[in-house]
Design a protein around this motif. Sequence first.
Motif, PDB file in Angstrom:
ATOM      1  N   PRO A  65       0.834  -1.206   0.000  1.00 48.06           N
ATOM      2  CA  PRO A  65       0.000   0.000   0.000  1.00 48.06           C
ATOM      3  C   PRO A  65       0.869   1.256   0.000  1.00 48.06           C
ATOM      4  CG  PRO A  65      -0.816  -1.592   1.599  1.00 48.06           C
ATOM      5  CD  PRO A  65       0.516  -2.106   1.129  1.00 48.06           C
ATOM      6  N   CYS A  66       0.519   2.192  -0.866  1.00 48.25           N
ATOM      7  CA  CYS A  66       1.250   3.447  -0.986  1.00 48.25           C
ATOM      8  C   CYS A  66       0.393   4.409  -1.794  1.00 48.25           C
ATOM      9  CB  CYS A  66       2.600   3.226  -1.668  1.00 48.25           C
ATOM     10  SG  CYS A  66       2.472   2.524  -3.328  1.00 48.25           S
ATOM     11  N   PRO A  67       0.696   5.708  -1.747  1.00 49.34           N
ATOM     12  CA  PRO A  67      -0.110   6.658  -2.527  1.00 49.34           C
ATOM     13  C   PRO A  67      -0.134   6.329  -4.016  1.00 49.34           C
ATOM     14  CG  PRO A  67       1.274   7.814  -0.940  1.00 49.34           C
ATOM     15  CD  PRO A  67       1.710   6.377  -0.902  1.00 49.34           C
ATOM     16  N   GLU A  68       0.984   5.820  -4.553  1.00 48.12           N
ATOM     17  CA  GLU A  68       1.029   5.490  -5.974  1.00 48.12           C
ATOM     18  C   GLU A  68       0.072   4.353  -6.330  1.00 48.12           C
ATOM     19  OE1 GLU A  68       4.647   7.463  -4.617  1.00 48.12           O
ATOM     20  OE2 GLU A  68       3.645   5.634  -3.944  1.00 48.12           O
ATOM     21  N   LYS A  69      -0.182   3.478  -5.369  1.00 51.06           N
ATOM     22  CA  LYS A  69      -1.046   2.337  -5.653  1.00 51.06           C
ATOM     23  C   LYS A  69      -2.469   2.794  -5.957  1.00 51.06           C
ATOM     24  CE  LYS A  69      -2.483  -2.187  -3.941  1.00 51.06           C
ATOM     25  NZ  LYS A  69      -2.313  -3.228  -2.899  1.00 51.06           N
ATOM     26  N   ALA A  90      -6.767   3.244 -10.038  1.00 45.70           N
ATOM     27  CA  ALA A  90      -7.659   4.096 -10.832  1.00 45.70           C
ATOM     28  C   ALA A  90      -7.386   3.942 -12.320  1.00 45.70           C
ATOM     29  CB  ALA A  90      -7.509   5.554 -10.402  1.00 45.70           C
ATOM     30  N   GLU A  91      -6.109   3.817 -12.689  1.00 47.73           N
ATOM     31  CA  GLU A  91      -5.764   3.676 -14.107  1.00 47.73           C
ATOM     32  C   GLU A  91      -6.201   2.324 -14.645  1.00 47.73           C
ATOM     33  OE1 GLU A  91      -4.157   4.652 -17.894  1.00 47.73           O
ATOM     34  OE2 GLU A  91      -4.852   5.802 -16.152  1.00 47.73           O
ATOM     35  N   LEU A  92      -6.024   1.274 -13.860  1.00 46.47           N
ATOM     36  CA  LEU A  92      -6.478  -0.042 -14.292  1.00 46.47           C
ATOM     37  C   LEU A  92      -7.987  -0.051 -14.502  1.00 46.47           C
ATOM     38  CD1 LEU A  92      -4.317  -2.293 -11.924  1.00 46.47           C
ATOM     39  CD2 LEU A  92      -3.974  -1.942 -14.373  1.00 46.47           C
ATOM     40  N   GLU A  93      -8.708   0.580 -13.605  1.00 44.40           N
ATOM     41  CA  GLU A  93     -10.168   0.647 -13.745  1.00 44.40           C
ATOM     42  C   GLU A  93     -10.555   1.498 -14.944  1.00 44.40           C
ATOM     43  OE1 GLU A  93     -12.020   1.869 -10.144  1.00 44.40           O
ATOM     44  OE2 GLU A  93     -11.317   0.142  -8.974  1.00 44.40           O
ATOM     45  N   ARG A  94      -9.838   2.611 -15.160  1.00 39.16           N
ATOM     46  CA  ARG A  94     -10.153   3.480 -16.297  1.00 39.16           C
ATOM     47  C   ARG A  94      -9.995   2.729 -17.607  1.00 39.16           C
ATOM     48  NH1 ARG A  94      -8.057   6.447 -20.179  1.00 39.16           N
ATOM     49  NH2 ARG A  94      -5.923   5.744 -19.762  1.00 39.16           N
ATOM     50  N   HIS A 141     -11.649  -3.952  -0.396  1.00 41.26           N
ATOM     51  CA  HIS A 141     -10.780  -5.034   0.055  1.00 41.26           C
ATOM     52  C   HIS A 141      -9.337  -4.887  -0.441  1.00 41.26           C
ATOM     53  CE1 HIS A 141     -14.151  -7.533   1.560  1.00 41.26           C
ATOM     54  NE2 HIS A 141     -14.822  -6.963   0.569  1.00 41.26           N
ATOM     55  N   ILE A 142      -9.058  -3.813  -1.197  1.00 40.07           N
ATOM     56  CA  ILE A 142      -7.716  -3.582  -1.723  1.00 40.07           C
ATOM     57  C   ILE A 142      -7.089  -2.413  -0.978  1.00 40.07           C
ATOM     58  CG2 ILE A 142      -6.357  -3.029  -3.773  1.00 40.07           C
ATOM     59  CD1 ILE A 142      -8.585  -4.221  -5.465  1.00 40.07           C
ATOM     60  N   PRO A 143      -6.158  -2.655  -0.066  1.00 37.87           N
ATOM     61  CA  PRO A 143      -5.582  -1.567   0.730  1.00 37.87           C
ATOM     62  C   PRO A 143      -4.632  -0.700  -0.088  1.00 37.87           C
ATOM     63  CG  PRO A 143      -4.485  -3.635   1.243  1.00 37.87           C
ATOM     64  CD  PRO A 143      -5.620  -3.967   0.308  1.00 37.87           C
ATOM     65  N   VAL A 144      -4.783   0.617   0.067  1.00 34.66           N
ATOM     66  CA  VAL A 144      -3.879   1.562  -0.590  1.00 34.66           C
ATOM     67  C   VAL A 144      -3.262   2.529   0.413  1.00 34.66           C
ATOM     68  CG1 VAL A 144      -5.081   1.426  -2.807  1.00 34.66           C
ATOM     69  CG2 VAL A 144      -5.806   3.125  -1.130  1.00 34.66           C
ATOM     70  N   ASP A 145      -3.716   2.485   1.663  1.00 32.22           N
ATOM     71  CA  ASP A 145      -3.237   3.396   2.698  1.00 32.22           C
ATOM     72  C   ASP A 145      -1.895   2.919   3.225  1.00 32.22           C
ATOM     73  OD1 ASP A 145      -2.789   5.084   4.781  1.00 32.22           O
ATOM     74  OD2 ASP A 145      -4.544   4.495   5.964  1.00 32.22           O
ATOM     75  N   PRO A 146      -0.829   3.696   3.063  1.00 29.17           N
ATOM     76  CA  PRO A 146       0.484   3.249   3.532  1.00 29.17           C
ATOM     77  C   PRO A 146       0.557   3.096   5.042  1.00 29.17           C
ATOM     78  CG  PRO A 146       0.560   5.550   2.846  1.00 29.17           C
ATOM     79  CD  PRO A 146      -0.769   5.022   2.412  1.00 29.17           C
ATOM     80  N   GLY A 147      -0.408   3.627   5.757  1.00 33.50           N
ATOM     81  CA  GLY A 147      -0.426   3.461   7.203  1.00 33.50           C
ATOM     82  C   GLY A 147      -0.604   2.022   7.620  1.00 33.50           C
TER      83      GLY A 147
END
Length: 394
Positions: A280-284, A289-293, A332-338
């Motif tokens: 998980p990271c901001p880039e993820k 979003a790009e994969l969904e687009r 269910h897909i974590p993107v938060d680096p925390g």
Amino acid sequence: MSRQLINRSEDLQRLASEGFAIRIEAGHLLVEEIPFLDENGCIRHGVFACPLDATDEATLPPRDHVMSFSGGMPHDRHGKPLAALGLTSPRCSVIGSLVFQHGFSNKLRGPRGPRSYESFYEKVITYGDIIIGEVQAIDPSATARVGALPTSDTENDPFVYPDSASARAGTVELASKFKDEIVAFIGLGGTGGYILDHVAKTPVCETRLIDGDRLYPFNTFRAPGAPHKSELQPPPYKVDYYAHRYGLIKRNIIPHAVNLTPETFYLLDRTTFAFVSIDPCPEKAAIMAELERRALPFVDSGMGLHKGSNGIGGTLRAVLSTEANRDRVRPHIPVDPGGRDPIYENNIQISDLNSLNANMAVQLWKSFRGFYADFGEPVWLYQVETRQFIREAA
């Protein structure tokens, strides 16, 4: 590959030089223009097929005595099915446009009983003599030696050497579901490396490796295989190492030693599926979003681990995201680096969990493409402490 293998293999070269119309497709040796008699005594032509045991250098002796046949049931000169062939079920059902309706089981006998065929030449000649001998009783000029060597579709085979495993198992038709797939690997850490290990054994037409990190000695303890220490001096990019390693079995593995960012999103052009194996990271979030687009189906995989008084515990995760379930699986897909896991980031050696996580991801992909029967949920969890798989509803 097929022409090279024919040229390097004494038994195949002999068949070709004697005029048999042979080619290699989907891990099988095909022999076309085999004349046979139908039930009415008319001469027709069919095709032999058998799994091809070979390395990238030459054929091996056949381990299988069965021969599949496309074109109809061969009969003898009296209009009866040719019993000498030893009728059985075909080992393969479909190869390309060919449908194989019949199987033959003729076992050779030596001084001490049944023996294996010593070469593919012996196997083809043995079956051919049984069938063509009956045809020549009607037309002495009949022959399978037509002096042709058709161009094989497998000149651009995705594999360096034939996929005899699929041929033997009779799963060529299922494996062909991947032949138009262009797969992007976003991240080649421990889990991503094991995913590649599995995907490299499928006939996807192109594999794109996207990761800007280098492979250091500590990485190798949770990655597939075992590089020689000289391969790590200096540390190579992961994508270059894996492209070379799996290029020994698979063609069209293309390394890109960069991270996936908006500036490199073009690397996803024409892809048909993606495996996401990054923390998980901001880039993820931008990648998701790009994969969904792009309406691109993908599997996200990862793990959350902790170290307690009883040992390491936690959860492995694999999530299949498609146009049909985006909203349901996104939470269910974590993107938060925390949520990063310090145990994992400190390179704890858990190759078994990386491998298991990769298996989950690959099975979701194969089920989505119809290789496996699919009655499961798109979110799949594994609990380390209880050793239980959980198919969580999205």
